[in-house]
Motif scaffolding. Structure first.
Motif, short mmCIF file in Angstrom:
data_model
loop_
_atom_site.label_atom_id
_atom_site.label_comp_id
_atom_site.label_asym_id
_atom_site.label_seq_id
_atom_site.Cartn_x
_atom_site.Cartn_y
_atom_site.Cartn_z
N TRP A 44 -32.34 1.01 31.36
CA TRP A 44 -32.85 1.70 30.18
C TRP A 44 -31.67 2.36 29.48
N ASP A 89 -40.57 12.10 32.75
CA ASP A 89 -41.93 11.64 33.05
C ASP A 89 -41.97 10.13 33.23
N ARG A 90 -41.23 9.40 32.37
CA ARG A 90 -41.18 7.93 32.50
C ARG A 90 -40.48 7.52 33.79
N TRP A 144 -42.17 5.34 36.81
CA TRP A 144 -41.53 4.14 37.37
C TRP A 144 -41.42 4.29 38.88
#
Length: 301
Positions: free
Chosen positions: A271, A289-290, A294
């Motif tokens: 990312w 949070d992402r 994951w």
């Protein structure tokens, strides 16, 4: 700085009787006391109240000059706790942990002690999330500590480190590395040149101790630990996520791209975050949070 012996981690030296959050002192394989904090998942539905065996634990490895009580580390822990139980700790030479920082070498033993503690608390699935120096440590830890089911499945080692080590208590089930370098001794940016001054010069170590509350070892690495770019191919079959900001003032984008390439096809997810700077201080709540989502994908946590 001497490379560590990657052996078994001793159990916590403090009784786990403190109600949540639990604050303990862990003892690493080379005898360094490391402060650590455990916080259960705070989600109001699903995993809240579930047994540790049914929830993921995220172990957070902070960056150089960080510590368990630094605001950015505490913020990351709060966000991660919405998804999973969280273990935070201070690397050696940082905060109230003992020893001196070896800037990514023996710190792998500190992380292994924290992972082993998460499993002692009952968590069957443990994910490591590291930032900057901590990002390089989680990569090296992921390469060196192997799950028993995969023992012997990774490539051989070099003279700097022992072979992949099968240990049911110390391995990570998935690895997240944020803002990590791909190679050692990088001096291509002004912040990294300043960091090298802090680490290598007596006046710099004085600033590190009294300005950043970080006690730094004076010895050079001998031998040089496994570089991050050499570690990433050895992490599979554990999932690997690489996160990097396109405005990172320390490590430009050739670092995460080099790591992703070294991981091989389907070896890592990358990312590149638009507008993001460096490490935990630059990771906003939405990104954290992402990352946590994951890390806990496919689990009840």
């Amino acid at each position: 700085m001497s490379s560590a012996s990657e052996g078994r981690i001793r159990r916590s030296s403090v009784s786990l009787l403190t109600p949540p959050p639990q604050c303990v002192t862990l003892l690493t394989d080379d005898g360094v006391p490391v402060e650590a904090v455990y916080e259960p998942c705070t989600r109001r539905s699903g995993s809240r109240g579930a047994a540790p065996a049914d929830t993921t634990a995220i172990v957070v490895a902070h960056g150089f000059t960080g510590a368990v009580d630094r605001p950015a580390v505490r913020r990351a822990a709060r966000v991660f706790a919405r998804h999973a139980a969280v273990v935070t700790f201070s690397f050696r030479g940082h905060g109230r942990s003992g020893g001196r920082s070896t800037v990514g070498d023996r710190e792998v033993l500190d992380l292994a002690a924290a992972v082993a503690w998460a499993r002692e608390l009952g968590h069957r699935r443990v994910v490591t999330v590291g930032f900057s120096m901590g990002g390089s440590v989680v990569l090296r830890h992921g390469a060196l500590y192997d799950a028993p089911a995969h023992a012997g499945a990774r490539p051989g080692t070099d003279s700097a480190v022992p072979g992949a080590y099968a240990d049911a208590g110390a391995h990570a089930d998935a690895v997240v590395s944020v803002s990590a370098p791909a190679r050692w001794y990088y001096r291509g940016t002004a912040p990294m040149r300043r960091l090298h001054w802090v680490v290598t010069r007596p006046s710099g170590r004085f600033v590190g101790r009294y300005g950043f509350r970080t006690r730094i070892a004076t010895e050079d690495w001998d031998p040089v630990p496994l570089p991050p770019v050499a570690a990433v191919p050895r992490i599979a079959p554990a999932p690997l996520l690489l996160v990097h900001g396109d405005r990172d003032p320390y490590f430009p984008l050739d670092h995460p791209r080099m790591l992703a390439e070294a991981a091989g096809p389907d070896g890592a997810e990358l990312w590149v975050e638009r507008g993001m700077g460096h490490a935990e201080n630059a990771a906003d709540d939405a990104l954290l949070d992402r990352i946590a989502a994951w890390a806990t994908d496919g689990t009840t946590a």
